[in-house]
Write a protein that holds these residues in place. Structure first.
Motif, PDB file in Angstrom:
ATOM      1  N   LYS A  72      -0.180  -1.290 -11.809  1.00  0.00           N
ATOM      2  CA  LYS A  72       0.972  -2.189 -11.661  1.00  0.00           C
ATOM      3  C   LYS A  72       2.104  -1.725 -12.568  1.00  0.00           C
ATOM      4  O   LYS A  72       1.864  -1.362 -13.723  1.00  0.00           O
ATOM      5  N   GLN A  99       4.173 -13.704  -6.981  1.00  0.00           N
ATOM      6  CA  GLN A  99       2.911 -13.061  -6.579  1.00  0.00           C
ATOM      7  C   GLN A  99       1.786 -14.064  -6.371  1.00  0.00           C
ATOM      8  O   GLN A  99       0.624 -13.680  -6.251  1.00  0.00           O
ATOM      9  N   LYS A 101       0.363 -16.054  -8.441  1.00  0.00           N
ATOM     10  CA  LYS A 101      -0.674 -15.992  -9.470  1.00  0.00           C
ATOM     11  C   LYS A 101      -0.364 -16.990 -10.572  1.00  0.00           C
ATOM     12  O   LYS A 101      -0.550 -16.716 -11.750  1.00  0.00           O
ATOM     13  N   THR A 146       3.167 -10.399 -15.751  1.00  0.00           N
ATOM     14  CA  THR A 146       2.374  -9.941 -14.601  1.00  0.00           C
ATOM     15  C   THR A 146       1.376  -8.864 -15.004  1.00  0.00           C
ATOM     16  O   THR A 146       0.761  -8.235 -14.146  1.00  0.00           O
TER      17      THR A 146
ATOM     18  N   ASN B 173       7.632  -7.370  -6.032  1.00  0.00           N
ATOM     19  CA  ASN B 173       7.163  -7.333  -4.637  1.00  0.00           C
ATOM     20  C   ASN B 173       7.496  -8.598  -3.852  1.00  0.00           C
ATOM     21  O   ASN B 173       6.717  -9.012  -2.991  1.00  0.00           O
TER      22      ASN B 173
END
Lengths: 249, 264
Positions: A72, A99, A101, A146, B173
């Motif tokens: 990542k 994402q 998460k 992240t 993303n």
């Protein structure tokens, strides 16, 4: 351990009138916990390399090999790009939210990061209430949230004034080292590159090729601001300056 | 001089300036009304052509007494609110679609430009033929006038969303929908509000234009009817009522703007 290998990377920009070759045959190997700086004249395509690694732009040819599964990358820009309508905590959670998460654990991790780096009392503050240096720290924590393997720093201090810049580069350096992150930084500032990086890669004017590579070895290497006072610092500076100077004209 | 006294003097000066401005504004209104009344009383101006404040007021009161006032105001207000609401929603959705598809925005660009610069009144007769001589025509007229400019101004705002923010989301993303919801829309709250402000006045123009062309009720009808029967009192009363209605709606949206507007 090696994390990332770049082989013969080239990028052309196409316009109606011409094909501009931005970078040509760049080879690079990034190891875990390394701090690599790319320096070069402005407009030479340093940022392009980061964009390609980060997946924001397509390469023209060459290879980028991730040596670790699901590697990542995390991006940090010149502008902090904090969202003014979100508070510090929500800004830091942005990447996780996108994402999907947004777990309790991750939120806790973000909160520990904020606490560790002196921002916990500003969790509910909005970006405009923070100083330039604090904003850049929030931006870094947003990226770290992240849990990226490699940090891509695109001129992260250029928008700051000189004094803030030195203290913030100390802060950011400390955070990156403490969190044991690998970093690839683009900078046009030779001082910044030498004081922070383990390895400085000098790029030429367009089309960018690797002009020179310097392993920065100093005795008693410490924080960027201390490194600036090191005996060897000026030596490296002069060497890199010569490399760049030649191409500036 | 001490700093505190200096500050006091400064505040006093500001207050004095404000008082001067407001007094002058009120004075202009009074002088205009009074001289209009006096000149018509003395017969210097023809009340048949120019009416007088007293007569306008009397007309409004008699409209109120015959229960016509509220009906006309309500009809116009309803048309404005419907057109404004529809126009804003359609405009924003259309702008989002154009942002979404650069191809579509390129294709439609010349058509939008032509539609935007075309005087929409010229379409009045054809609208009446298509939609009939009823409220639909009025609303369609107002929509035509307000929607295109909303689309264009909101789309321009969307297109100029901070590039780094979009790059940042891409580095996480994010998909296009997430980019729109997380960055593009909140970044353009102020653009949207100011385009709604313009949209409101455009809707007013459209509705009155529609009512002048075809209507059985409403302030535009009142004005049109007044001119047909040569009742200038009624015409000017209609215009005055319209002015009051515009001001109320304008201050309402100003109030909403102050509530929603973000200072970053």
């Amino acid at each position: 351990m090696e994390l990332l290998e770049i082989k013969e990377l080239s990028k052309n920009y196409l316009t109606k009138k011409q094909v501009i070759c931005a970078i040509k045959n760049i080879n690079l190997l990034i190891k875990e916990n390394q701090f690599i700086a790319l320096v070069g004249p402005s407009g030479c395509g340093k940022s392009t390399i980061l964009s390609i690694i980060g997946g924001l732009e397509k390469k023209s040819s060459g290879q980028i090999n991730f040596m670790k599964k699901n590697l990542k990358v995390g991006y940090m820009f010149q502008e902090d790009a904090l969202f003014p309508w979100l508070n510090v905590l929500d800004n830091c959670m942005l990447g996780l939210k996108i994402q999907n998460k947004e777990t309790k654990e991750n939120k806790k991790y973000v909160k520990t990061l904020l606490k560790k780096y002196g921002l916990s009392s500003f969790e509910k503050s909005y970006p405009k209430e923070l100083s330039g240096g604090m904003r850049q720290r929030v931006a870094l924590i947003r990226t770290l949230a992240t849990k990226p393997d490699i940090l891509l720093l695109d001129e992260p201090f250029s928008a700051l004034d000189y004094q803030t810049r030195i203290t913030v580069s100390d802060d950011v350096f400390k955070i990156i080292k403490q969190e044991k992150k690998t970093a690839l930084m683009v900078s046009h500032d030779i001082n910044e590159a030498i004081s922070m990086a383990d390895k400085v890669i000098v790029l030429s004017n367009r089309p960018s090729i690797i002009k020179n590579v310097y392993e920065i070895k100093m005795e008693n290497k410490s924080t960027p601001s201390e490194n600036r006072k090191n005996k060897k610092f000026n030596e490296y500076y002069n060497l890199i300056w010569k490399d760049l100077d030649h191409y500036e004209s | 001089m001490k700093a505190k006294e200096e500050h006091k003097k400064y505040l006093k000066n500001i207050k004095w300036q404000n008082i001067k401005v407001i007094t002058s504004q009120i004075l202009i209104f009074i002088v205009f009304m009074v001289s209009w009344q006096i000149l018509s009383d003395k017969g210097v101006i023809n009340t048949f052509l120019c009416s007088s404040p007293k007569k306008v007021l009397e007309t409004i009161i008699s409209l109120y007494k015959s229960n016509d006032l509220l009906i006309h105001v309500w009809v116009t207000l309803k048309e404005i609110l419907i057109s404004f609401g529809l126009g804003s929603i359609i405009g924003i959705i259309f702008a989002a679609i154009l942002w979404w598809s650069p191809f579509l925005s390129k294709v439609l660009d010349p058509y939008l430009t032509i539609l935007n610069s075309l005087p929409k009144v010229s379409l009045g007769p054809i609208i009446i033929i298509w939609a009939g001589a009823n409220q639909n025509s009025i609303i369609l007229m107002a929509l035509l006038i307000s929607t295109i400019s909303t689309i264009i101004s909101v789309y321009v705002g969307f297109k100029h969303t901070n590039k780094t923010s979009i790059k940042l989301l891409k580095s996480f993303n994010a998909n296009k929908f997430q980019i729109f919801i997380k960055a593009v829309l909140p970044y353009n709250i102020n653009t949207i509000i100011s385009s709604l402000k313009i949209n409101l006045s455009m809707t007013f123009v459209g509705v009155i234009m529609g009512e002048l062309l075809v209507s059985k009720q409403g302030l535009g009808y009142l004005i049109n009817y007044g001119s047909q029967v040569f009742n200038t009192n009624l015409v000017i009363a209609g215009v005055v009522l319209l002015g009051i209605l515009t001001s109320i709606l304008y201050f309402l949206i100003l109030f909403i703007e102050n509530k929603l507007k973000k200072e970053w």
